[in-house]
Scaffold this active site. Structure first.
Site, PDB file in Angstrom:
ATOM      1  N   ASP A   1       4.036  -9.733  -6.415  1.00  0.00           N
ATOM      2  CA  ASP A   1       2.838  -9.048  -5.936  1.00  0.00           C
ATOM      3  C   ASP A   1       1.537  -9.714  -6.411  1.00  0.00           C
ATOM      4  OD1 ASP A   1       1.866  -6.415  -4.736  1.00  0.00           O
ATOM      5  OD2 ASP A   1       0.931  -6.294  -6.707  1.00  0.00           O
TER       6      ASP A   1
ATOM      7  N   GLU B   1       3.107 -13.308  -3.024  1.00  0.00           N
ATOM      8  CA  GLU B   1       2.020 -12.768  -2.213  1.00  0.00           C
ATOM      9  C   GLU B   1       0.747 -13.449  -2.721  1.00  0.00           C
ATOM     10  OE1 GLU B   1      -0.141  -8.595  -0.899  1.00  0.00           O
ATOM     11  OE2 GLU B   1       0.429  -8.930  -2.969  1.00  0.00           O
TER      12      GLU B   1
HETATM   13  C1  GLC Z   1      -0.218  -5.849  -3.157  1.00  0.00           C
HETATM   14  C2  GLC Z   1       0.586  -4.744  -2.522  1.00  0.00           C
HETATM   15  C3  GLC Z   1      -0.311  -3.573  -2.301  1.00  0.00           C
HETATM   16  C4  GLC Z   1      -0.836  -3.108  -3.639  1.00  0.00           C
HETATM   17  C5  GLC Z   1      -1.524  -4.248  -4.388  1.00  0.00           C
HETATM   18  C6  GLC Z   1      -1.749  -3.906  -5.819  1.00  0.00           C
HETATM   19  O1  GLC Z   1      -1.205  -6.338  -2.335  1.00  0.00           O
HETATM   20  O2  GLC Z   1       1.193  -5.203  -1.344  1.00  0.00           O
HETATM   21  O3  GLC Z   1       0.346  -2.523  -1.630  1.00  0.00           O
HETATM   22  O4  GLC Z   1      -1.753  -2.058  -3.452  1.00  0.00           O
HETATM   23  O5  GLC Z   1      -0.755  -5.406  -4.378  1.00  0.00           O
HETATM   24  O6  GLC Z   1      -0.539  -3.911  -6.525  1.00  0.00           O
END
Ligand code: GLC
Length: 479
Positions: A181, A244
């Site tokens: 994440d 991500e």
């Molecule tokens: C990422 C997740 C999202 C979350 C953020 C903070 O972007 O996909 O849903 O709010 O991280 O953890």
């Protein structure tokens, strides 16, 4: 490497299948529905967070990296799910949230030095708007997201050690890897200096207006990020790590030195226009490492993002590009975003992307026997049961695509085509997608093996908002 051309199905556990009637999905529910995933033909499922959490960000605020929230079940339920998945040839990926814990994680009280503090806030912004700093006991702690998500200090070896332990914990329980994440936020400027004003050079991905005014060079993506990623890699050996990384692909180093793949946000954010899509695909495939994703719990589903008329073509594109693809639950039946609920659960307004999966035509779509936490969206019409035996349904098309992608060649060759047509070749196969609202000539030849709707390709002409795959392409005549 199993994941190289894998399709990973994103399960949003809260909204997939409820087994105990409390209106919220859970792990036994996911296990009950594994046959759907096996039947569909995906290779793996990624679970959005199921860790104990006060749920201020629905699990992305982790209060224990080595447990399961009782709302979702128990560790035994988790083990049972992994075993049941394995029996069906499905792998399970966890969601690792390394940048911040929950403010209710015992670490925040017991090890305040594991977090990032400042006497006064600087100008860094939270991803959800406003300052990234909140006051506590006479000083300020950093939260790149909600105030309930304090950022961990990855330059503290104790933090690294604790995270490595957590990473191994789930690997030992049989997971195949992690979706990692918000990884571009892992390390920030060690001196916590202000982000300088924007130089005017575009960031390359959508930002808020306030973010656009800053260069965002210090609040994220610090030069020593690679060292921290190496520690993650060390903990998981050769298990999959998909990042991500909210950065354009030109800035994917050092992430790809240590992670296996990064989500291609340039394509996710591209307008549904052949020329724009082509540019995004070209940019992202310049180097290996793209993991394709067009929809998720943060940005919404294909039907709403690209328009109902283009959703099947979007699925066609997602599943015919080379490299791992992530398919969000519900997209296989053309589920659209919902209206949100009566009360807003997510302050950033993302409830509408998270309506429960719809299995049958009953009022709650078969998701729960109780009151669903968010209502169904037209379950009578859009559900798995209704589409399973209909060869013309979105579900059947997605399933056919999953079979077809197994025989596509490795390479990707973009083909010049008429304006409004995106076209590429994968070995013996060629794909064309008409993003325009008129008929268009398509540079396709040979036998049609898949269409977004029956008769989409007539002769050399693609109907508006449609796509097709052919095999045995002879030339690549200009459309
Ligand atoms: C990422 C997740 C999202 C979350 C953020 C903070 O972007 O996909 O849903 O709010 O991280 O953890």
């Amino acid at each position: 490497m199993w994941w190289q051309d894998a399709v990973v199905y994103q399960v949003y556990p809260r909204s997939f299948q409820d087994s105990d009637g409390d209106g919220v999905g859970d792990l036994p529910g996911i296990e009950q529905r594994l046959d759907h995933l096996a039947w569909l033909g995906v290779d793996a499922l990624w679970l959005s967070p199921v860790y104990p959490s006060p749920m201020h960000d629905f699990g992305y605020d982790v209060a224990d990296y080595e447990g399961i929230d009782p709302l979702f079940g128990s560790l035994e339920d988790f083990d049972s799910l992994v075993a049941a998945a394995r029996e069906r040839g499905l792998r399970v990926l966890m969601d690792l949230v390394p940048c911040h814990s929950s403010i209710e994680h015992p670490w925040f009280r017991e090890h305040p030095d594991w977090y990032i503090w400042r006497a006064e806030p600087n100008n860094w912004l939270s991803a959800f708007g406003g300052s990234a700093w909140s006051p506590l006991d006479g000083r300020w702690y950093l939260h790149s997201f909600y105030p309930e998500q304090p950022d961990l200090d990855w330059r503290n070896p104790e933090v690294v050690g604790a995270m490595q332990e957590a990473l191994r914990f789930w690997i030992d329980r049989g997971v195949a890897g992690y979706r990692v994440d918000a990884i571009d936020r892992l390390l920030k400027d060690p001196e916590l200096r202000d982000d300088p004003p924007s130089t005017g050079e575009p960031f390359g991905l959508p930002l808020s207006d306030a973010e656009k005014r800053l260069a965002l060079t210090r609040s994220r993506n610090a030069p020593d990020t690679g060292a921290a990623l190496a520690k993650m890699r060390e903990a998981v050996d050769d298990h999959l790590l998909v990042g991500e990384v909210y950065l354009p692909s030109a800035r994917w180093q050092p992430y790809l030195q240590h992670l296996d793949a990064a989500f291609a946000f340039e394509l996710l954010h591209a307008d549904w226009d052949a020329a724009v899509l082509r540019r995004a695909i070209e940019a992202t495939t310049r180097r290996p490492g793209a993991a394709w994703v067009l929809s998720n719990h943060d940005f919404g589903r294909l039907v709403t993002r690209f328009g109902a008329e283009n959703a099947r073509s979007a699925a066609l594109m997602l599943l015919t590009l080379p490299g791992p693809a992530f398919l969000y639950q519900g997209d296989e039946i053309g589920l659209g975003d919902g209206p949100g609920g009566e009360r807003q659960f997510d302050r950033a307004g993302r409830d509408r992307f998270r309506h429960p999966m719809q299995w049958d035509a009953s009022p709650a779509g078969g998701f729960t026997t109780g009151e669903p936490w968010l209502p169904a969206v037209d379950a009578e019409r859009i559900n798995v049961e209704a589409q399973r035996d209909d060869p013309r349904s979105t579900l059947s098309m997605v399933r056919d695509l999953l079979t077809l992608r197994r025989v596509l060649g490795n390479e990707l060759e973009l083909i010049d085509a008429a304006p409004g047509v995106l076209s590429y070749r994968r070995g013996e196969h060629a794909v064309a997608i008409n993003t325009s609202s008129g008929k268009r000539p398509a540079p396709l030849d040979g036998d049609v093996v898949l269409e977004t709707s029956p008769g989409a390709l007539r002769g050399r002409e693609l109907a508006a908002h449609s796509g097709a795959v052919t095999m045995g392409l002879r030339g690549s005549p200009k459309g």
